[in-house]
Design a protein around this motif. Structure first.
Motif, PDB file in Angstrom:
ATOM      1  N   TYR A  99      47.854  39.736  42.442  1.00 58.33           N
ATOM      2  CA  TYR A  99      47.173  39.156  41.229  1.00 58.33           C
ATOM      3  C   TYR A  99      47.384  40.120  40.290  1.00 58.33           C
ATOM      4  N   ALA A 100      48.235  41.057  40.894  1.00 61.10           N
ATOM      5  CA  ALA A 100      48.816  42.578  39.782  1.00 61.10           C
ATOM      6  C   ALA A 100      49.790  42.162  39.277  1.00 61.10           C
ATOM      7  N   ASN A 101      50.810  41.497  40.419  1.00 67.15           N
ATOM      8  CA  ASN A 101      52.169  41.543  40.643  1.00 67.15           C
ATOM      9  C   ASN A 101      52.459  40.108  40.124  1.00 67.15           C
ATOM     10  N   ALA A 102      51.367  39.480  40.049  1.00 64.02           N
ATOM     11  CA  ALA A 102      52.099  38.111  39.537  1.00 64.02           C
ATOM     12  C   ALA A 102      53.214  38.109  38.168  1.00 64.02           C
ATOM     13  N   GLU A 103      53.694  37.024  37.592  1.00 60.11           N
ATOM     14  CA  GLU A 103      55.050  36.665  36.915  1.00 60.11           C
ATOM     15  C   GLU A 103      55.036  36.441  36.303  1.00 60.11           C
ATOM     16  N   THR A 104      54.011  35.360  35.866  1.00 61.76           N
ATOM     17  CA  THR A 104      53.627  34.777  34.446  1.00 61.76           C
ATOM     18  C   THR A 104      52.032  34.967  33.974  1.00 61.76           C
ATOM     19  N   ALA A 122      46.622  33.743  36.467  1.00 60.58           N
ATOM     20  CA  ALA A 122      45.306  33.478  36.401  1.00 60.58           C
ATOM     21  C   ALA A 122      44.759  32.591  38.189  1.00 60.58           C
ATOM     22  N   ILE A 123      46.233  31.923  38.513  1.00 57.68           N
ATOM     23  CA  ILE A 123      45.552  30.712  39.744  1.00 57.68           C
ATOM     24  C   ILE A 123      45.317  32.628  40.839  1.00 57.68           C
ATOM     25  N   LEU A 124      45.677  33.802  40.715  1.00 56.47           N
ATOM     26  CA  LEU A 124      46.036  34.468  41.609  1.00 56.47           C
ATOM     27  C   LEU A 124      44.062  35.002  41.430  1.00 56.47           C
ATOM     28  N   LEU A 125      44.098  35.798  40.494  1.00 53.71           N
ATOM     29  CA  LEU A 125      42.760  36.174  39.782  1.00 53.71           C
ATOM     30  C   LEU A 125      41.344  35.390  40.423  1.00 53.71           C
ATOM     31  N   TYR A 160      36.856  45.985  40.908  1.00 49.75           N
ATOM     32  CA  TYR A 160      35.898  45.342  39.848  1.00 49.75           C
ATOM     33  C   TYR A 160      36.254  45.398  38.659  1.00 49.75           C
ATOM     34  N   TYR A 161      37.183  45.372  38.457  1.00 50.40           N
ATOM     35  CA  TYR A 161      37.528  44.956  36.675  1.00 50.40           C
ATOM     36  C   TYR A 161      37.516  43.399  36.332  1.00 50.40           C
ATOM     37  N   ALA A 162      38.546  43.358  38.331  1.00 52.58           N
ATOM     38  CA  ALA A 162      39.371  41.905  38.161  1.00 52.58           C
ATOM     39  C   ALA A 162      38.576  41.073  38.474  1.00 52.58           C
ATOM     40  N   ALA A 163      38.010  41.725  39.665  1.00 57.26           N
ATOM     41  CA  ALA A 163      36.479  41.063  39.872  1.00 57.26           C
ATOM     42  C   ALA A 163      35.599  40.061  38.741  1.00 57.26           C
ATOM     43  N   LEU A 164      34.973  40.940  38.209  1.00 57.43           N
ATOM     44  CA  LEU A 164      34.209  40.716  36.601  1.00 57.43           C
ATOM     45  C   LEU A 164      34.961  39.520  35.475  1.00 57.43           C
ATOM     46  N   ASP A 165      36.776  40.076  35.331  1.00 59.95           N
ATOM     47  CA  ASP A 165      37.220  39.421  34.694  1.00 59.95           C
ATOM     48  C   ASP A 165      37.362  37.709  34.993  1.00 59.95           C
TER      49      ASP A 165
END
Length: 186
Positions: free
Chosen positions: A117-122, A127-130, A169-174
């Motif tokens: 997710y953190a390395n997503a390029e677009t 959004a998909i990887l999150l 943690y924040y990514a999961a909540l986002d």
């Protein structure tokens, strides 16, 4: 005219000395950057191994418990055995609570989906990887709730899933603002 020539010679020498020092400094900086990149690559590769991810999470958990003023074997036990009717397992930490109750903490390092997710390029890929990362968090929480620690240990009414990285943690909540509410129901 001779003093001016002498001054120009001194200035020329200072410029050459400064250039040499700058060149040495740049070389040292490049060396440090290269070594740092190698170290980061090695760490990243090591953390891709499940055992290393688990160890990293447990070390971070122990550090957190100690920073809270807790003492191992007095206030908490790491890698504590838990016994069920037909099985034996371990939890990453059992923390002593009031009235002889225990808080079960299970450290989960969801590094791979988080790094993807953190390395997503677009933005679309992000959004998909999150959503994938959040799905993995939900699955991990659900699996944790199925372990039924309350039947094995005198626990408080909750099991804590520890994520060793605040960004996780924040990514999961986002991805799902209701994640905590949904999981406390389980």
């Amino acid at each position: 005219l001779q003093p001016v020539g002498l001054t120009l010679d001194q200035l020329d020498k200072q410029i050459k000395d400064t250039d040499e020092k700058r060149t040495r400094a740049e070389t040292e900086i490049h060396t440090v950057i290269r070594e740092s990149a190698d170290t980061n690559r090695q760490l990243s590769e090591a953390l891709r191994k499940p055992v290393m991810r688990g160890t990293y999470g447990e070390v971070k958990l122990q550090s957190l418990l100690e920073s809270c003023g807790l003492t191992e074997f007095e206030d908490y036990i790491l890698q504590a055995p838990v016994f069920g009717d037909d099985e034996q397992g371990r939890v990453d930490a059992l923390v002593n609570m009031a009235q002889g109750k225990k808080l079960v903490i299970d450290s989960k390092n969801l590094l791979e989906p988080f790094v993807e997710y953190a390395n997503a390029e677009t933005p679309d890929e992000s959004a998909i990887l999150l959503k994938e990362f959040q799905k993995k968090c939900r699955e991990t929480l659900r699996a944790l709730s199925l372990k039924q620690y309350a039947e094995k240990v005198n626990t408080i009414d909750a099991v804590l899933m520890f994520l060793p990285d605040e960004g996780m943690y924040y990514a999961a909540l986002d991805a799902d603002r209701q994640l905590i509410a949904k999981m406390t129901e389980q």
